[in-house]
Scaffold this motif. Sequence first.
Motif, mmCIF file in Angstrom:
data_model
loop_
_atom_site.group_PDB
_atom_site.id
_atom_site.type_symbol
_atom_site.label_atom_id
_atom_site.label_comp_id
_atom_site.label_asym_id
_atom_site.label_seq_id
_atom_site.Cartn_x
_atom_site.Cartn_y
_atom_site.Cartn_z
ATOM 1 N N ARG A 155 0.809 -1.028 0.020
ATOM 2 C CA ARG A 155 -0.161 -0.143 0.030
ATOM 3 C C ARG A 155 0.978 1.326 0.258
ATOM 4 O O ARG A 155 0.545 2.361 -0.800
ATOM 5 C CB ARG A 155 -0.830 0.054 1.300
ATOM 6 C CG ARG A 155 -1.967 -1.312 1.012
ATOM 7 C CD ARG A 155 -3.196 -0.971 2.056
ATOM 8 N NE ARG A 155 -2.468 -0.722 3.519
ATOM 9 C CZ ARG A 155 -2.677 -2.054 4.331
ATOM 10 N NH1 ARG A 155 -2.981 -3.111 3.783
ATOM 11 N NH2 ARG A 155 -2.173 -1.852 5.581
ATOM 12 N N SER A 215 1.079 4.085 -3.043
ATOM 13 C CA SER A 215 1.157 5.447 -2.768
ATOM 14 C C SER A 215 2.184 6.193 -3.241
ATOM 15 O O SER A 215 1.995 7.140 -3.898
ATOM 16 C CB SER A 215 0.852 5.635 -1.356
ATOM 17 O OG SER A 215 -0.427 5.210 -0.780
ATOM 18 N N THR A 237 2.140 6.699 -6.975
ATOM 19 C CA THR A 237 1.221 7.491 -7.677
ATOM 20 C C THR A 237 1.616 9.015 -7.483
ATOM 21 O O THR A 237 1.730 9.532 -8.452
ATOM 22 C CB THR A 237 -0.145 7.452 -6.677
ATOM 23 O OG1 THR A 237 -0.686 6.054 -6.934
ATOM 24 C CG2 THR A 237 -1.116 8.405 -7.426
ATOM 25 N N GLN A 276 -2.211 18.250 -4.385
ATOM 26 C CA GLN A 276 -2.401 16.518 -4.566
ATOM 27 C C GLN A 276 -1.815 15.613 -3.702
ATOM 28 O O GLN A 276 -2.366 14.576 -3.418
ATOM 29 C CB GLN A 276 -2.023 16.536 -6.264
ATOM 30 C CG GLN A 276 -2.531 17.057 -7.241
ATOM 31 C CD GLN A 276 -2.120 16.976 -8.478
ATOM 32 O OE1 GLN A 276 -2.187 15.954 -9.152
ATOM 33 N NE2 GLN A 276 -1.349 17.894 -9.128
ATOM 34 N N ASP A 305 -3.721 15.727 -0.612
ATOM 35 C CA ASP A 305 -5.101 15.257 -0.842
ATOM 36 C C ASP A 305 -4.784 13.684 -0.557
ATOM 37 O O ASP A 305 -5.703 12.912 -0.062
ATOM 38 C CB ASP A 305 -5.726 15.606 -2.048
ATOM 39 C CG ASP A 305 -7.093 14.797 -2.205
ATOM 40 O OD1 ASP A 305 -7.738 14.956 -1.567
ATOM 41 O OD2 ASP A 305 -6.975 14.102 -3.344
ATOM 42 N N GLN A 306 -3.812 12.971 -1.348
ATOM 43 C CA GLN A 306 -3.317 11.786 -1.310
ATOM 44 C C GLN A 306 -3.192 11.320 0.397
ATOM 45 O O GLN A 306 -3.637 10.108 0.464
ATOM 46 C CB GLN A 306 -2.162 11.617 -2.085
ATOM 47 C CG GLN A 306 -1.806 10.054 -2.611
ATOM 48 C CD GLN A 306 -0.557 9.715 -3.281
ATOM 49 O OE1 GLN A 306 -0.292 10.867 -4.034
ATOM 50 N NE2 GLN A 306 0.030 8.655 -3.260
ATOM 51 N N ALA A 312 -4.231 12.595 2.965
ATOM 52 C CA ALA A 312 -5.443 12.489 3.719
ATOM 53 C C ALA A 312 -6.460 11.517 3.564
ATOM 54 O O ALA A 312 -7.208 11.282 4.419
ATOM 55 C CB ALA A 312 -6.166 13.928 3.466
ATOM 56 N N LYS A 313 -6.382 10.877 2.461
ATOM 57 C CA LYS A 313 -7.197 9.877 2.077
ATOM 58 C C LYS A 313 -6.471 8.252 2.199
ATOM 59 O O LYS A 313 -7.457 7.390 2.091
ATOM 60 C CB LYS A 313 -7.713 9.931 0.400
ATOM 61 C CG LYS A 313 -8.471 11.025 0.022
ATOM 62 C CD LYS A 313 -8.731 11.139 -1.313
ATOM 63 C CE LYS A 313 -9.504 12.422 -1.997
ATOM 64 N NZ LYS A 313 -9.908 12.253 -3.381
ATOM 65 N N ALA A 314 -5.264 8.629 2.596
ATOM 66 C CA ALA A 314 -4.667 7.017 3.050
ATOM 67 C C ALA A 314 -4.271 6.924 4.386
ATOM 68 O O ALA A 314 -3.114 7.612 4.776
ATOM 69 C CB ALA A 314 -3.330 7.039 2.070
ATOM 70 N N PRO A 315 -4.949 6.388 5.001
ATOM 71 C CA PRO A 315 -4.742 6.059 6.665
ATOM 72 C C PRO A 315 -3.299 5.603 7.026
ATOM 73 O O PRO A 315 -2.806 5.688 7.975
ATOM 74 C CB PRO A 315 -5.655 5.256 7.325
ATOM 75 C CG PRO A 315 -6.362 4.599 5.855
ATOM 76 C CD PRO A 315 -6.143 5.316 4.786
ATOM 77 N N THR A 364 4.912 17.331 2.440
ATOM 78 C CA THR A 364 3.633 17.549 2.924
ATOM 79 C C THR A 364 3.583 17.949 4.513
ATOM 80 O O THR A 364 2.871 18.521 4.939
ATOM 81 C CB THR A 364 2.540 16.293 2.851
ATOM 82 O OG1 THR A 364 3.144 15.202 3.611
ATOM 83 C CG2 THR A 364 2.299 16.014 1.499
#
Length: 257
Positions: free
Chosen positions: A50, A54, A57, A72, A75-76, A78-81, A98
């Motif tokens: 995982r 990430s 990407t 971006q 956002d990535q 924030a969406k990936a715990p 980030t």
Amino acid sequence: MELLLALAISLLPVLSGLMILFYQHDKKLEETARISVNEAIYSVDLALDRIHASASTALMLAGATCESAEPQLLDQVAKAPHLRSLALTVDGSTYCNTLKTPYPPDHMFPDAQSQFRLALHPPATPNSVLLAYQLTEQNMGVIATSYGMLLRNELRAFQTGLTLLLEFGELYIWTDGDSRDPMRPSQEEFFKEGISTKYGYTVKAGYAAGYSAHETRQTMKQLFPSLALVGVITGSITYWGLFRQRNQRVRSAANNG
């Protein structure tokens, strides 16, 4: 003599039962350690997959200006715990991160090769453990970080009394500690190890010293009354059979006399 013979025969099922118990118990612990190593590699590989996905990407943004790439990346994350941060690098140096910290993550890696590493006492989060991954393509790269709790959660899924430890290079982590501990956890009994062919880390498994003896004693407390009962019944039947044979011989001798 008949009593001694009956007593000896009554001990046979008890002794044989204990021998089988010890053998099966040790085989079970050894098999659990071996299987757990393979299952841990499979489970941890999925977790690292995982992070790798990430990073792959985010790698598509490498080379773009931080101003355009940062939204971006945020956002990535924030969406990936499973992610703590993402950073873009050029020639091995971080230029967009980030996390707003004066300590860039590129200092975690001694070279430009793709790899997972443990970072102890990271400047932004003292006393914690980070898992860092570097993915490069030519002179561009991405560094993804995650908390060590990701690995500990994978290891805690194995509720077998087995101590599992993950080694990344010279550093290690386990459910209750890491390389900063004064001593490694005990893994003396039924020790097994395996290496992830995908990511190169090592899984080491073993039971703490004295674990096998403790578990054997607990099992004996549960099974010994049953074994003893079988022994008593066997001895009683044997003694009764010998007693009847003796009486028959006595009667036969009396009749012949």
